[in-house]
Enzyme design. Structure first.
Site, PDB file in Angstrom:
ATOM      1  N   LYS A 187      46.740  42.027  33.542  1.00 36.92           N
ATOM      2  CA  LYS A 187      47.349  41.503  34.768  1.00 36.92           C
ATOM      3  C   LYS A 187      48.860  41.712  34.758  1.00 36.92           C
ATOM      4  O   LYS A 187      49.458  42.111  35.772  1.00 36.92           O
ATOM      5  CB  LYS A 187      47.026  40.019  34.937  1.00 36.92           C
ATOM      6  CG  LYS A 187      47.697  39.359  36.142  1.00 36.92           C
ATOM      7  CD  LYS A 187      47.326  40.062  37.459  1.00 36.92           C
ATOM      8  CE  LYS A 187      48.158  39.569  38.643  1.00 36.92           C
ATOM      9  NZ  LYS A 187      47.879  38.192  39.028  1.00 36.92           N
TER      10      LYS A 187
ATOM     11  N   LYS B  80      58.765  36.147  38.784  1.00 42.87           N
ATOM     12  CA  LYS B  80      58.264  35.465  37.588  1.00 42.87           C
ATOM     13  C   LYS B  80      57.453  36.401  36.719  1.00 42.87           C
ATOM     14  O   LYS B  80      57.614  36.436  35.484  1.00 42.87           O
ATOM     15  CB  LYS B  80      57.422  34.260  38.021  1.00 42.87           C
ATOM     16  CG  LYS B  80      56.824  33.445  36.877  1.00 42.87           C
ATOM     17  CD  LYS B  80      55.387  33.832  36.554  1.00 42.87           C
ATOM     18  CE  LYS B  80      54.439  33.528  37.694  1.00 42.87           C
ATOM     19  NZ  LYS B  80      53.011  33.824  37.322  1.00 42.87           N
TER      20      LYS B  80
END
Length: 288
Positions: free
Chosen positions: A171, A239
């Site tokens: 991911k 982030k």
């Protein structure tokens, strides 16, 4: 007896994912720190609870989709967290965090007799609404099989990538490429506009050649239209870029493009664009 699940985190991604479980006929308990976000699901038959641990009561598994590792730890180990569940519990963490963070959460849950599966997804709000996400699973294959059926209601493809850490690693790598591609598109369109070229024509030509990127198709038209409604907020992409930059540094693998994209996204957030879609990087580069 109706199969029941718990869902923690009802943001832009979590809410439509939870709704898919309701639409499939499962019983559903939900928790969100902002209680107002639970109301649309309650109106459709979900049961809202006051603490994360309560979603585990009578649930076959609990899915968690929150913003970052800090939020994950709060939901798992904070007051009233899932760690306090007395029943056999499988936590399916669909949030984007780092591989080592995921392993640490699993270790603590396992110590308390609970199971943990990482299952972050790729796709944004439209794919979540349509059940067209892709799941990057890491962990025990038997745990994945326990929740494969409900996952198929949220995702069109489920990839088991190996032990814990591997799903989160894929991911992060995916979002590394995503962030770099979005910045490259934004820079290209900004340069084209500055030179006097038509940005839409430039986008069309990019899509026809070797510089094609699917993210251009997804984000380009809305960016050119000035539509920056959040499907995947810029602050969340930032982030992930920062997390990937820190992770690759620990492995001593140079990722200068990731660092450059993080630098730009951080400044866009400082300019107040964090809650807009990640394509608002185009706005930061003065495309508008």
């Amino acid at each position: 007896m109706t199969t029941s699940y718990g869902f923690v985190g009802l943001g832009l991604m979590g809410a439509p994912m939870a709704a898919r479980l309701l639409d499939a006929g499962y019983g559903l308990k939900v928790f969100n720190r902002n209680v107002e976000r639970t109301q649309p699901l309650v109106a459709r038959g979900a049961q809202a609870v006051k603490r994360p641990v309560q979603v585990a009561q009578g649930s076959d598994a609990v899915f968690m989709m929150v913003s970052d590792a800090t939020a994950c730890n709060d939901m798992l180990f904070g007051h009233g967290g899932l760690i306090e569940a007395t029943d056999d519990l499988l936590v399916v963490n669909m949030s984007t965090i780092g591989p080592e963070q995921s392993r640490e959460m699993a270790t603590e849950l396992n110590r308390q007799g609970k199971q943990y599966l990482e299952a972050p997804v790729t796709g944004s709000t439209p794919q979540a609404e349509a059940g067209e996400l892709i799941v990057f699973a890491g962990g025990d294959a038997a745990d994945l099989e326990r929740v494969r059926e409900p996952l198929t209601k949220m995702a069109q493809r489920i990839e088991h990538l190996g032990p814990l850490g591997h799903g989160t690693a894929v991911k992060l790598i995916n979002n590394m490429v995503l962030g770099v591609h979005v910045q490259a598109m934004a820079e290209a369109l900004a340069v084209a506009k500055s030179f006097g070229l038509e940005p839409q024509k430039m986008l069309d030509l990019l899509e026809q050649g070797a510089a094609f990127s699917r993210i251009q198709q997804i984000k380009g038209p809305s960016a050119l239209a000035g539509d920056f409604a959040p499907r995947f907020p810029l602050k969340h992409q930032l982030k992930d870029l920062k997390l990937a930059d820190e992770w690759t540094r620990t492995m001593e693998v140079p990722t200068p493009l990731v660092a450059a994209a993080a630098w730009t996204f951080e400044r866009a957030e400082r300019d107040g664009l964090g809650d807009e879609d990640m394509s608002a990087i185009c706005r930061y580069l003065m495309l508008d």
